[in-house]
Design a protein around this motif. Structure first.
Motif, PDB file in Angstrom:
ATOM      1  N   LEU A 110      40.670 -27.005  35.478  1.00  0.00           N
ATOM      2  CA  LEU A 110      39.493 -26.916  35.182  1.00  0.00           C
ATOM      3  C   LEU A 110      38.698 -28.248  35.437  1.00  0.00           C
ATOM      4  N   CYS A 111      39.406 -29.314  35.251  1.00  0.00           N
ATOM      5  CA  CYS A 111      38.790 -30.580  35.784  1.00  0.00           C
ATOM      6  C   CYS A 111      39.923 -31.581  35.602  1.00  0.00           C
ATOM      7  N   VAL A 112      39.726 -32.757  35.634  1.00  0.00           N
ATOM      8  CA  VAL A 112      40.695 -34.038  35.896  1.00  0.00           C
ATOM      9  C   VAL A 112      41.232 -34.469  34.470  1.00  0.00           C
ATOM     10  N   GLU A 113      40.286 -34.710  33.625  1.00  0.00           N
ATOM     11  CA  GLU A 113      40.552 -35.556  32.366  1.00  0.00           C
ATOM     12  C   GLU A 113      40.723 -34.526  31.317  1.00  0.00           C
ATOM     13  N   PRO A 114      41.188 -34.632  30.143  1.00  0.00           N
ATOM     14  CA  PRO A 114      41.514 -33.862  29.021  1.00  0.00           C
ATOM     15  C   PRO A 114      40.152 -33.907  28.222  1.00  0.00           C
ATOM     16  N   GLU A 115      39.613 -35.057  28.154  1.00  0.00           N
ATOM     17  CA  GLU A 115      38.301 -35.366  27.303  1.00  0.00           C
ATOM     18  C   GLU A 115      37.254 -34.455  28.085  1.00  0.00           C
ATOM     19  N   GLU A 116      37.224 -34.612  29.206  1.00  0.00           N
ATOM     20  CA  GLU A 116      36.093 -33.704  30.140  1.00  0.00           C
ATOM     21  C   GLU A 116      36.261 -32.080  29.778  1.00  0.00           C
ATOM     22  N   ALA A 117      37.675 -31.873  29.788  1.00  0.00           N
ATOM     23  CA  ALA A 117      37.967 -30.367  29.451  1.00  0.00           C
ATOM     24  C   ALA A 117      37.471 -29.875  28.163  1.00  0.00           C
ATOM     25  N   LYS A 118      37.770 -30.821  27.081  1.00  0.00           N
ATOM     26  CA  LYS A 118      37.168 -30.314  25.823  1.00  0.00           C
ATOM     27  C   LYS A 118      35.752 -30.464  25.637  1.00  0.00           C
ATOM     28  N   GLU A 119      35.089 -31.296  26.466  1.00  0.00           N
ATOM     29  CA  GLU A 119      33.796 -31.378  26.345  1.00  0.00           C
ATOM     30  C   GLU A 119      33.145 -30.099  26.863  1.00  0.00           C
ATOM     31  N   LEU A 120      33.730 -29.594  27.998  1.00  0.00           N
ATOM     32  CA  LEU A 120      33.181 -28.459  28.434  1.00  0.00           C
ATOM     33  C   LEU A 120      33.430 -27.175  27.695  1.00  0.00           C
ATOM     34  N   GLU A 121      34.646 -27.201  26.936  1.00  0.00           N
ATOM     35  CA  GLU A 121      34.982 -26.115  25.981  1.00  0.00           C
ATOM     36  C   GLU A 121      33.813 -26.191  24.957  1.00  0.00           C
ATOM     37  N   ALA A 122      33.618 -27.306  24.362  1.00  0.00           N
ATOM     38  CA  ALA A 122      32.380 -27.417  23.240  1.00  0.00           C
ATOM     39  C   ALA A 122      31.178 -26.814  23.656  1.00  0.00           C
ATOM     40  N   LEU A 123      30.938 -27.401  24.995  1.00  0.00           N
ATOM     41  CA  LEU A 123      29.588 -26.915  25.725  1.00  0.00           C
ATOM     42  C   LEU A 123      29.441 -25.561  25.921  1.00  0.00           C
ATOM     43  N   ALA A 124      30.234 -24.925  26.365  1.00  0.00           N
ATOM     44  CA  ALA A 124      30.324 -23.504  26.348  1.00  0.00           C
ATOM     45  C   ALA A 124      30.455 -22.837  25.251  1.00  0.00           C
ATOM     46  N   LYS A 125      30.752 -23.327  24.107  1.00  0.00           N
ATOM     47  CA  LYS A 125      30.827 -22.666  22.912  1.00  0.00           C
ATOM     48  C   LYS A 125      29.332 -22.832  22.133  1.00  0.00           C
ATOM     49  N   GLU A 126      28.845 -24.026  22.421  1.00  0.00           N
ATOM     50  CA  GLU A 126      27.562 -24.189  21.948  1.00  0.00           C
ATOM     51  C   GLU A 126      26.281 -23.396  22.442  1.00  0.00           C
ATOM     52  N   LYS A 127      26.613 -23.139  24.059  1.00  0.00           N
ATOM     53  CA  LYS A 127      25.601 -22.307  24.805  1.00  0.00           C
ATOM     54  C   LYS A 127      25.854 -20.977  24.447  1.00  0.00           C
ATOM     55  N   ASN A 128      27.052 -20.536  23.973  1.00  0.00           N
ATOM     56  CA  ASN A 128      27.720 -19.261  23.884  1.00  0.00           C
ATOM     57  C   ASN A 128      27.539 -18.571  25.201  1.00  0.00           C
ATOM     58  N   LEU A 129      28.238 -19.223  26.287  1.00  0.00           N
ATOM     59  CA  LEU A 129      28.403 -18.696  27.538  1.00  0.00           C
ATOM     60  C   LEU A 129      29.829 -18.276  28.007  1.00  0.00           C
ATOM     61  N   GLN A 130      29.862 -17.157  28.705  1.00  0.00           N
ATOM     62  CA  GLN A 130      31.258 -16.954  29.312  1.00  0.00           C
ATOM     63  C   GLN A 130      31.679 -17.931  30.146  1.00  0.00           C
ATOM     64  N   PHE A 131      33.037 -18.096  30.217  1.00  0.00           N
ATOM     65  CA  PHE A 131      33.649 -19.132  31.046  1.00  0.00           C
ATOM     66  C   PHE A 131      34.949 -18.819  31.508  1.00  0.00           C
ATOM     67  N   MET A 132      35.164 -18.389  32.663  1.00  0.00           N
ATOM     68  CA  MET A 132      36.495 -18.006  33.240  1.00  0.00           C
ATOM     69  C   MET A 132      36.930 -19.058  34.167  1.00  0.00           C
ATOM     70  N   VAL A 133      38.381 -19.206  34.063  1.00  0.00           N
ATOM     71  CA  VAL A 133      39.072 -20.263  34.860  1.00  0.00           C
ATOM     72  C   VAL A 133      39.969 -19.359  35.719  1.00  0.00           C
ATOM     73  N   THR A 134      39.978 -19.384  36.981  1.00  0.00           N
ATOM     74  CA  THR A 134      40.524 -18.307  37.920  1.00  0.00           C
ATOM     75  C   THR A 134      42.220 -18.705  38.270  1.00  0.00           C
ATOM     76  N   TYR A 135      42.824 -18.416  36.991  1.00  0.00           N
ATOM     77  CA  TYR A 135      44.270 -18.318  37.293  1.00  0.00           C
ATOM     78  C   TYR A 135      44.591 -16.830  37.806  1.00  0.00           C
ATOM     79  N   THR A 136      44.641 -16.749  39.119  1.00  0.00           N
ATOM     80  CA  THR A 136      44.714 -15.578  39.678  1.00  0.00           C
ATOM     81  C   THR A 136      45.711 -14.358  39.144  1.00  0.00           C
ATOM     82  N   TYR A 137      47.031 -15.103  39.103  1.00  0.00           N
ATOM     83  CA  TYR A 137      48.171 -14.450  38.965  1.00  0.00           C
ATOM     84  C   TYR A 137      48.063 -13.535  37.808  1.00  0.00           C
TER      85      TYR A 137
END
Length: 380
Positions: A110-137
């Motif tokens: 998803l990104c490099v730093e855990p703090e960045e990842a948690k920020e993106l998670e909070a932002l996606a939830k705040e905006k009520n947006l779908q967010f997929m990370v493509t772990y294909t297998y």
């Protein structure tokens, strides 16, 4: 009939592998079409890709900030964006589109730093947006069937897991001209890890998606085997799960003779399951009475919740592109349902932002273990 969605892409110029794979996977079901893009930091390459992919020039952009802002302002804005850049740009690109109110599909990690990842998670939830990370297998029909088999208790309580993902493509010291390899071993583009972030996280996510087990702590040995390499190219991680089970994950890019040999062995109190990504049409179930069952995609033995993704009869092989297409199929269905006011959380059948956060935190825990002299480190 559900609406055919429109999407844009960040990264994925004509000389890039993963962007082309995403486009082909999305095209399999025809549920979305490419209409916008910032395909490269090079404007010439973006123009070249736009022409080849029939994207109109007025929807080609110099950078993802411009793309997010201008697409959000359009009446016919994109329904989602696909981000397939090197790792260093994931956070800023994801954040730009989330702030613009546009759903995101991002390649892992998803990104490099855990703090960045948690920020993106909070932002996606705040905006009520779908967010997929493509772990294909996790999109393979057999992987989904294994998940249902384990959830039904058919192999009992899980006791230990062995996961491995060996490759040999970065075994040489001189990889000049290998664009995909060059950026992965460059800390400025890849981040703090190469092998663990690139393929080791696939083991972590594939095991989690199959078993539902959360990691409690890790002990990692991250090696730089090839001379003059700045990032790891061979890693071994001991894992302890929250239920007390143990695991061992090995990933390598210096294992000559291997291509994409992701393999998972799951051992329970009543039986075991073996799955090999390079032969994804089958998996084996070993039971305590000594019987061995080989489950083939395309037959009734595949669990119904997995079988719904099958496109072809048995013997007509479905593989990696179809697995990615399965993730996009669920993602796009969720986007359509959300737009129609019919969405419920149980419709999600793809790796989410939470999976992405777990992957980044897994990397961080392994790095901490390595830096502390290969000691046990709590996860999360």
């Amino acid at each position: 009939m559900s609406k055919v969605l429109s999407y844009g892409m960040v990264g994925g110029a004509l000389d890039a592998f993963i962007g082309d794979a995403h486009r082909k996977a999305i095209n399999i079901d025809g549920k979305a079409r490419l209409v916008a893009g910032c395909f490269s930091r090079s404007w010439e390459k973006t123009l070249e890709a736009g022409e080849a992919l029939n994207v109109p020039e007025d929807r080609l952009y110099h950078d993802f900030y411009e793309m997010a802002e201008k697409e959000a302002a359009r009446e016919d804005k994109i329904d989602f964006v696909v981000i397939v850049t090197p790792n260093y740009a994931h956070y800023d690109a994801c954040k730009a589109f989330l702030n613009a109110g546009i759903a995101v599909s991002c390649d892992k990690p998803l990104c490099v730093e855990p703090e960045e990842a948690k920020e993106l998670e909070a932002l996606a939830k705040e905006k009520n947006l779908q967010f997929m990370v493509t772990y294909t297998y996790s999109g393979h029909v057999t992987a989904k069937s294994i998940r249902a088999t384990i959830a039904a208790g058919e192999i009992g309580e899980i006791r230990t897991i062995m996961g491995e993902y060996p490759q040999g493509w970065l075994a040489a010291e001189d990889i000049s001209g290998n664009k995909q390899g060059e950026w992965r071993i460059n800390p400025a583009l890849s981040g703090k890890t190469n092998c663990l972030g690139d393929i080791g996280t696939h083991i972590e996510n594939t095991v989690y998606r199959m078993t539902g087990l959360k990691i409690k702590k890790v002990l990692a040995k991250m090696e730089k085997i090839v001379p003059n390499r700045k990032l790891d190219d061979n890693t071994t991680v001991l894992v302890e799960y929250e239920n007390g089970a143990s695991g061992c994950y090995w990933s390598s890019q210096v294992a000559i003779g291997h291509d994409n040999s992701l393999r998972v062995r799951i051992y329970g109190s009543k039986g075991s399951i073996l799955w090999f990504q390079e032969n994804p049409e089958v998996y084996q179930v070993y039971r305590e009475d000594g019987s061995i069952t080989e489950i083939h995609r395309g037959y009734d033995a595949i669990k119904p919740e997995a079988a719904k993704y099958q496109r072809l009869p048995s013997g007509h092989t479905e593989g990696w592109l179809e697995a990615m297409a399965n993730l996009y199929s669920s993602f796009i269905d969720c986007l359509n349902a959300q737009a129609e006011g019919k969405f419920t959380e149980d419709m999600i059948d793809y790796p989410t932002i939470e999976d992405g956060v777990d992957g980044v935190e897994y990397i961080a825990a392994c790095l901490k273990s390595q830096d502390s002299g290969n000691t046990w480190v709590d996860f999360n």
